[in-house]
Design a protein around this motif. Structure first.
Motif, PDB file in Angstrom:
ATOM      1  N   THR A 124       0.858  -1.174   0.000  1.00  0.00           N
ATOM      2  CA  THR A 124       0.000   0.000   0.000  1.00  0.00           C
ATOM      3  C   THR A 124       0.888   1.216   0.000  1.00  0.00           C
ATOM      4  O   THR A 124       1.625   1.442   0.936  1.00  0.00           O
ATOM      5  N   THR A 126       1.740   5.471  -0.986  1.00  0.00           N
ATOM      6  CA  THR A 126       1.203   6.810  -0.918  1.00  0.00           C
ATOM      7  C   THR A 126       2.155   7.753  -1.623  1.00  0.00           C
ATOM      8  O   THR A 126       3.327   7.473  -1.741  1.00  0.00           O
ATOM      9  N   ASN A 319      -2.721  -0.769   5.414  1.00  0.00           N
ATOM     10  CA  ASN A 319      -3.397   0.516   5.184  1.00  0.00           C
ATOM     11  C   ASN A 319      -4.773   0.367   4.561  1.00  0.00           C
ATOM     12  O   ASN A 319      -5.191   1.208   3.776  1.00  0.00           O
ATOM     13  N   ASP A 320      -5.474  -0.708   4.907  1.00  0.00           N
ATOM     14  CA  ASP A 320      -6.792  -0.946   4.324  1.00  0.00           C
ATOM     15  C   ASP A 320      -7.936  -0.576   5.259  1.00  0.00           C
ATOM     16  O   ASP A 320      -9.082  -0.955   5.014  1.00  0.00           O
ATOM     17  N   GLY A 322      -9.537   2.037   5.618  1.00  0.00           N
ATOM     18  CA  GLY A 322     -10.570   2.819   4.958  1.00  0.00           C
ATOM     19  C   GLY A 322     -11.198   2.134   3.770  1.00  0.00           C
ATOM     20  O   GLY A 322     -12.084   2.694   3.117  1.00  0.00           O
ATOM     21  N   ASN A 323     -10.752   0.906   3.481  1.00  0.00           N
ATOM     22  CA  ASN A 323     -11.280   0.136   2.365  1.00  0.00           C
ATOM     23  C   ASN A 323     -12.498  -0.651   2.841  1.00  0.00           C
ATOM     24  O   ASN A 323     -12.362  -1.660   3.543  1.00  0.00           O
ATOM     25  N   TYR A 354      -6.764   5.075   7.715  1.00  0.00           N
ATOM     26  CA  TYR A 354      -6.226   4.044   6.826  1.00  0.00           C
ATOM     27  C   TYR A 354      -5.712   2.815   7.570  1.00  0.00           C
ATOM     28  O   TYR A 354      -5.510   1.751   6.985  1.00  0.00           O
ATOM     29  N   SER A 375       1.096   8.839   6.982  1.00  0.00           N
ATOM     30  CA  SER A 375       0.474   8.327   5.762  1.00  0.00           C
ATOM     31  C   SER A 375       0.623   6.829   5.570  1.00  0.00           C
ATOM     32  O   SER A 375       0.527   6.333   4.458  1.00  0.00           O
ATOM     33  N   GLY A 376       0.855   6.061   6.612  1.00  0.00           N
ATOM     34  CA  GLY A 376       0.928   4.624   6.434  1.00  0.00           C
ATOM     35  C   GLY A 376       1.572   3.912   7.602  1.00  0.00           C
ATOM     36  O   GLY A 376       2.509   4.430   8.217  1.00  0.00           O
TER      37      GLY A 376
END
Length: 519
Positions: A124, A126, A319-320, A322-323, A354, A375-376
């Protein structure tokens, strides 16, 4: 920058020479052997690995260290199967064949099981560039000054980094001292083993991902006076197991081989920001969410690394979060025994949107801990790994189980963990104290609330904003979060109204944490 790599682990059973089927009809398989007959005399690992095991009172000679029985591999070759990978720990080989060929092979007396490889390991990424000021926030959140006061830098600790590549690592100012001082001990590229220019040749857009992870682990720019990692004096062993633009389950094979290689060299601590779940180039290789249960072969390998080899593995949660079709963490972050790291916000220590969530069906809590990453979770995991390196420098005899317990107990929500942020953000000072006295901090006791409303008035609002603010984790069980809620740090009176289905609520008011059990 926070890339959490999800790497596909796609295992293919190689085609029998007796047939010439279309390539797309083939499938990769794990072939598990029944035994390792006629074991030769060990040891099969280095003196350093033996020393690590003795330090932790683990068996020095382990059958899983022995190579796979060569006649079994020879038999596969005689049947026309090409072996693409071998795992001594799992006592298995990977081949690719048609399904009916796999069924026929199952009848061989030396084979325990043939399992198709489906499921995916994903990176994942960014577009946010690496920014040292973001890492400074994470170090501040962990109260890392306690490590600096003790001059702890990870000295003498061997750290393995399994990632997607270390492009231009020697050119980064923050990593220059690692290379100049000989801290980068070895580097193996399992994806393209024939590559000559390991740091200067780029095969995908994610080839610099490991470089940025390394900055979060051991980054130190003495000229700019910028520290971006807590272990600048550790020794590093690097492995590239992921091709950033070609996602397939074969990368899981590389991951397992990298772990075995690191263990053979006596590497004690391993960081990986890779995870397998969904998103493989071949959709048939994607895992299902219900398979994130610690049962994948890569999860079994990392569990073996922890329980049998005494390695400490730190894995990014993914980082899923928000999936909507996935949300949960990836494998091997689902494995028991590994330390799984999520990501929090900086000002209020809630889960970043995320950050992968722990599945509700696991019998153990995941993630374990969390800290800030912009960011991750790729960048929260190495920060925690650096903290662990300092603990091992301070007390090398600590086992993986003890280190995990220390990280849990030093975190701000302990013992009231949840599947969003685990036990929360570790405190480096508490962790150091626990390293010498594992019972230093007693457990808090839950508070029973009769009715549907609870009122709390903070005695002081000093330092609330600097220690996570005011947060509610509303839960439908002791660990499963229904919703997280941020409140202003300036409120004088907190009123908690019970939601439908809410059984537990964790109330965080700076350093004060209460567990409300609704009756």
């Amino acid at each position: 920058m926070g890339l959490c790599t999800k790497l596909f682990f796609f295992c293919v059973l190689v085609v029998s020479g007796l047939f010439t089927p279309a390539a797309q009809a083939q499938q990769r398989y794990w072939v598990l052997f029944k035994d390792k007959p006629a074991l030769a005399e060990g040891p099969w690992v280095s003196e350093q690995a033996v020393a690590q095991r003795r330090l932790q009172h683990l068996p020095v000679h382990q059958p899983s260290d022995a190579p796979v029985h060569q006649p079994y591999l020879d038999s596969l070759a005689r049947r026309g199967f090409s072996v693409t990978s071998v795992s001594k720990w799992l006592n298995a080989a990977v081949i690719s064949v048609l399904p009916h060929q796999a069924t026929a092979l199952q009848q061989a007396g030396y084979i325990q099981e043939i399992r198709p490889i489906t499921g995916y390991f994903q990176t994942t990424s960014t577009a946010v560039p690496f920014q040292p000021n973001y890492i400074a926030k994470a170090l501040s959140q962990l109260k890392s000054e306690a490590l600096f006061v003790q001059s702890l830098t990870g000295r003498g600790v061997k750290i393995g980094v399994i990632d997607a590549g270390f492009y231009q690592a020697p050119e980064k100012p923050g990593l220059a001292t690692l290379f100049e001082n000989g801290r980068i001990k070895q580097y193996r590229d399992f994806v393209s083993p024939g590559r000559q220019d390991l740091y200067g040749e780029k095969e995908s857009g994610l080839d610099a991902h490991g470089t940025e992870v390394l900055l979060c682990l051991g980054g130190n720019d003495p000229y700019q006076k910028v520290i971006s990692g807590l272990a600048p004096e550790a020794d590093y062993y690097l492995a590239r197991t992921d091709h950033g633009s070609l996602e397939s389950r074969v990368e899981e094979e590389y991951f397992v081989r990298a772990l075995e290689w690191m263990d053979s060299l006596g590497v004690r601590l391993v960081n990986s920001s890779l995870g397998y779940g969904t998103g493989f180039d071949n959709p048939a290789e994607n895992y299902r969410p219900d398979q994130m249960d610690g049962g994948s072969y890569i999860a079994k390998a990392v569990q073996m690394a922890v329980e049998q080899k005494g390695m400490m593995l730190v894995i990014a949660a993914g980082n899923d979060g928000g999936n909507k079709k996935w949300q949960i963490l990836n494998t091997p972050a689902d494995a028991p025994g590994v330390l799984t790291v999520g990501a929090t916000d900086y000002f209020s220590w809630v889960k970043q949107g995320y950050s992968g969530i722990g599945p509700g069906f696991l019998p153990y809590l995941k993630p374990d801990v969390a800290c800030f990453a912009s960011s991750g979770t790729s960048f929260s995991a190495p920060i925690i790994t650096g903290l662990i390196a300092c603990l091992l420098e301070e007390k090398p005899s600590l086992t993986a189980a003890q280190l995990t317990d220390i990280l849990h107990r030093s975190s701000h929500l302990y013992p009231f963990g949840n599947n969003y942020v685990g036990y929360g953000v570790p405190n480096a000072g508490k962790a150091l104290e626990l390293a010498h006295n594992l019972s230093a901090f007693p457990k808090a006791v839950p508070l029973e609330v009769h009715g549907n409303r609870f009122i709390y008035k903070p005695k002081s609002r000093n330092n609330i904003a600097d220690n996570g603010g005011i947060v509610l984790f509303r839960k439908q069980s002791p660990t499963l979060v229904m919703a997280q809620q941020k409140l202003s740090s300036r409120v004088k009176r907190i009123v908690v109204k019970r939601l439908p289905g809410e059984t537990h609520t964790t109330l965080q008011v700076g350093t004060t944490v209460m567990e409300l059990v609704w009756r």
